[in-house]
Scaffold this active site. Structure first.
Site, PDB file in Angstrom:
ATOM      1  N   HIS A  36       0.831  -1.200   0.000  1.00 28.93           N
ATOM      2  CA  HIS A  36       0.000   0.000   0.000  1.00 28.93           C
ATOM      3  C   HIS A  36       0.870   1.256   0.000  1.00 28.93           C
ATOM      4  CE1 HIS A  36      -3.980  -1.796   0.243  1.00 28.93           C
ATOM      5  NE2 HIS A  36      -3.410  -2.753   0.958  1.00 28.93           N
ATOM      6  N   THR A  37       1.936   1.191  -0.763  1.00 31.76           N
ATOM      7  CA  THR A  37       2.794   2.367  -0.935  1.00 31.76           C
ATOM      8  C   THR A  37       2.813   2.827  -2.384  1.00 31.76           C
ATOM      9  OG1 THR A  37       4.600   0.789  -1.092  1.00 31.76           O
ATOM     10  CG2 THR A  37       4.401   1.975   0.985  1.00 31.76           C
ATOM     11  N   ASP A  38       2.450   1.938  -3.314  1.00 39.59           N
ATOM     12  CA  ASP A  38       2.645   2.311  -4.737  1.00 39.59           C
ATOM     13  C   ASP A  38       1.781   3.508  -5.136  1.00 39.59           C
ATOM     14  OD1 ASP A  38       0.260   0.786  -4.809  1.00 39.59           O
ATOM     15  OD2 ASP A  38       0.831  -0.358  -6.589  1.00 39.59           O
ATOM     16  N   SER A  69     -10.864 -19.004 -22.354  1.00 42.41           N
ATOM     17  CA  SER A  69      -9.945 -19.381 -21.277  1.00 42.41           C
ATOM     18  C   SER A  69     -10.231 -20.823 -20.872  1.00 42.41           C
ATOM     19  CB  SER A  69     -10.157 -18.458 -20.072  1.00 42.41           C
ATOM     20  OG  SER A  69      -9.588 -19.047 -18.931  1.00 42.41           O
ATOM     21  N   LEU A 126      -2.167 -12.678  -6.147  1.00 41.72           N
ATOM     22  CA  LEU A 126      -0.843 -12.834  -6.769  1.00 41.72           C
ATOM     23  C   LEU A 126      -0.845 -12.227  -8.180  1.00 41.72           C
ATOM     24  CD1 LEU A 126      -0.008 -16.489  -5.600  1.00 41.72           C
ATOM     25  CD2 LEU A 126       0.734 -14.339  -4.569  1.00 41.72           C
ATOM     26  N   SER A 127      -1.771 -11.309  -8.403  1.00 41.58           N
ATOM     27  CA  SER A 127      -1.828 -10.525  -9.651  1.00 41.58           C
ATOM     28  C   SER A 127      -2.235 -11.322 -10.869  1.00 41.58           C
ATOM     29  CB  SER A 127      -0.483  -9.860  -9.944  1.00 41.58           C
ATOM     30  OG  SER A 127      -0.227  -8.924  -8.989  1.00 41.58           O
ATOM     31  N   SER A 128      -3.234 -12.168 -10.721  1.00 43.87           N
ATOM     32  CA  SER A 128      -3.700 -12.877 -11.910  1.00 43.87           C
ATOM     33  C   SER A 128      -4.296 -11.886 -12.920  1.00 43.87           C
ATOM     34  CB  SER A 128      -4.702 -13.973 -11.547  1.00 43.87           C
ATOM     35  OG  SER A 128      -5.727 -13.454 -10.755  1.00 43.87           O
ATOM     36  N   SER A 129      -4.940 -10.818 -12.442  1.00 48.28           N
ATOM     37  CA  SER A 129      -5.546  -9.902 -13.413  1.00 48.28           C
ATOM     38  C   SER A 129      -4.489  -9.085 -14.157  1.00 48.28           C
ATOM     39  CB  SER A 129      -6.586  -8.999 -12.748  1.00 48.28           C
ATOM     40  OG  SER A 129      -6.025  -8.315 -11.675  1.00 48.28           O
ATOM     41  N   ASP A 173       1.759  -4.115  -9.722  1.00 50.59           N
ATOM     42  CA  ASP A 173       1.535  -5.476 -10.225  1.00 50.59           C
ATOM     43  C   ASP A 173       1.965  -5.639 -11.686  1.00 50.59           C
ATOM     44  OD1 ASP A 173       0.557  -5.665  -7.710  1.00 50.59           O
ATOM     45  OD2 ASP A 173      -1.536  -5.926  -8.268  1.00 50.59           O
TER      46      ASP A 173
HETATM   47  C1  GLA Z   1      -2.957  -4.479  -5.026  1.00 51.57           C
HETATM   48  C2  GLA Z   1      -2.805  -3.373  -6.068  1.00 51.57           C
HETATM   49  C3  GLA Z   1      -1.371  -2.822  -6.062  1.00 51.57           C
HETATM   50  C4  GLA Z   1      -0.939  -2.425  -4.646  1.00 51.57           C
HETATM   51  C5  GLA Z   1      -1.239  -3.552  -3.644  1.00 51.57           C
HETATM   52  C6  GLA Z   1      -0.986  -3.151  -2.212  1.00 51.57           C
HETATM   53  O1  GLA Z   1      -2.179  -5.572  -5.378  1.00 51.57           O
HETATM   54  O2  GLA Z   1      -3.095  -3.863  -7.357  1.00 51.57           O
HETATM   55  O3  GLA Z   1      -1.280  -1.727  -6.935  1.00 51.57           O
HETATM   56  O4  GLA Z   1      -1.531  -1.229  -4.242  1.00 51.57           O
HETATM   57  O5  GLA Z   1      -2.581  -4.001  -3.740  1.00 51.57           O
HETATM   58  O6  GLA Z   1       0.372  -2.924  -2.008  1.00 51.57           O
END
Ligand code: GLA
EC number: 2.7.1.6
Length: 398
Positions: A36-38, A69, A126-129, A173
């Site tokens: 939660h810094t980006d 998919s 884990l950023s699937s999107s 991400d």
């Molecule tokens: C999600 C968001 C990121 C980031 C994190 C928290 O993954 O997509 O941009 O803000 O939460 O660090």
């Protein structure tokens, strides 16, 4: 993995008929620290995983896109002139958002048949999107004469999520997915977009990702709420620090002196998290460079505690995993990773303790929450790319 790649080629041919197929990959990510810094213009420290999303693609000439998919029953079909968000099309909106961005950037977009497949657990944080959006961008831009850079594509993924999907996420991400490097984490400054790779020399320690198995139901609404709180808190802080341009640029000393300008205790806690977390990212890099894994592990724990107490984004399941993990001998670091409210923790565990760690954490977590924790042994891999013949062999261990 090789088997799955071949199976995907076959599945593509069954679906769309025989002919040439190109393969592309974009990884998921784990954030090691800097949560939660980006979106405040601060530092993050993520790494790309070897797990991710693949796209098997064949170009068309008629401007039509057909997206399927292996994970979801429903696909999508549309032309490049009618790229619209449709709630009922669920996952397909992520590639669509990317196609819209490519179109706006002037891409020719001849159309394509695409089959997606992947091995990231969906909804695990884990950023699937982001990997779905980025793999679409990398695959479709391979068909263009004027190719966007990876940084262009990363920014398009973020914009697509912000504008097309309506999630106000930051740049971390897609950046990790695009710029990952095997065996390295990425130290990124999110406003300047300056970054460098830091070798992850973990010696006898292993990174373990544990999924809470809990849907991140609050994640979206609380995420946007935290963003608002940061904006509001920063606005108040600037009464004392008029020269500050963003929250990510406020150092710990300046914060100590100016924090009284933020009247609400809740907003003070939110800002305290962001400012101390930024410092922890830089300290983590130093610890890793010095080979001081214990120090890095302590910073991970401090990050989790700050996310729990100050930022309030952990929740019962993530805290139960964290509390169980740090009691096991051989575990020297643990924290939630990603947005929070469910999703995963990342843990630094001595290789000889991995077995007992899994057992003890799994049992204690189940006793406390009634849920089964899911363990992922991870490897840190390279960023998004086209998969060439032969590269498949390297994935056999997965
Ligand atoms: C999600 C968001 C990121 C980031 C994190 C928290 O993954 O997509 O941009 O803000 O939460 O660090």
């Amino acid at each position: 993995m090789r088997v799955r790649v071949e199976a995907a080629r076959e599945a593509f041919t069954r679906l769309y008929g025989p002919g040439e197929v190109r393969l592309f990959f974009a990884p998921g990510r784990v954030n090691l620290i800097g949560e939660h810094t980006d979106y405040t213009g601060g530092y993050v420290f993520p790494a790309a995983l070897t797990l991710g999303t693949w796209a098997a693609l064949r170009p068309r000439k008629d401007g039509v896109f057909r997206l399927v998919s292996t994970r979801f029953a429903k696909g999508a079909r549309f032309t490049r002139n009618e790229v619209r968000f449709r709630r009922e099309e669920g996952w397909a909106n992520f590639p669509k958002g990317m196609i819209r961005e490519l179109a706006e950037s002037g891409a020719r977009l001849p159309g394509a048949d695409i089959l997606y497949f992947g091995d990231l657990p969906p909804g695990a944080g884990l950023s699937s999107s982001a990997s779905l959006g980025l793999v679409t961008g990398v695959a479709l831009s391979a068909l263009e004469d004027r190719k966007p850079t990876m940084l262009d594509l990363i920014q398009m993924v973020r914009r697509a999520e912000n504008r097309f999907i309506g999630v106000q996420c930051g740049i971390m991400d897609p950046f990790a997915s695009g710029m990952g490097k095997a065996g390295h984490a990425i130290l990124l400054h999110c406003r300047r977009l300056e970054y460098h790779h830091v070798p992850l020399n973990l010696g006898d320690y292993r990174l373990l990702i544990i999924h809470t198995n809990k849907a991140r139901d609050l994640a979206e609404s609380k995420y946007n709420e935290r963003r608002r709180e940061c904006r509001e808190g920063f606005h108040q802080l600037r009464q004392q620090l008029p020269e500050a341009t963003d929250l990510g640029g406020v150092g710990e000393e300046a914060w100590q002196e100016a924090q009284d300008a933020v009247k609400s205790p809740r907003l003070r806690k939110r800002l305290a998290h962001v400012i101390t977390e930024n410092a922890r990212v830089l300290q983590s890099e130093q610890a890793l460079k010095a080979g001081d894994l214990h120090r890095f592990g302590e910073l991970m724990k401090a990050s989790h505690r700050s996310l729990r107490e100050n930022y309030e984004v952990t929740g019962r399941e993530l805290d139960a995993l964290f509390d169980a993990a740090i009691q096991v001998p051989g575990c020297i670091g643990a924290r939630m990773t990603g947005a929070g409210f469910g999703g995963c923790t990342v843990n630094l565990v001595h290789r000889e303790a991995v077995k007992s760690f899994r057992q003890r954490v799994g049992e204690q977590y189940f006793a406390e929450t009634g849920r089964q924790a899911v363990f992922h042994a991870t490897a840190i891999g390279d960023g998004a790319r086209e998969i060439r013949e032969g590269e498949e062999r390297e994935w056999q261990c997965w």
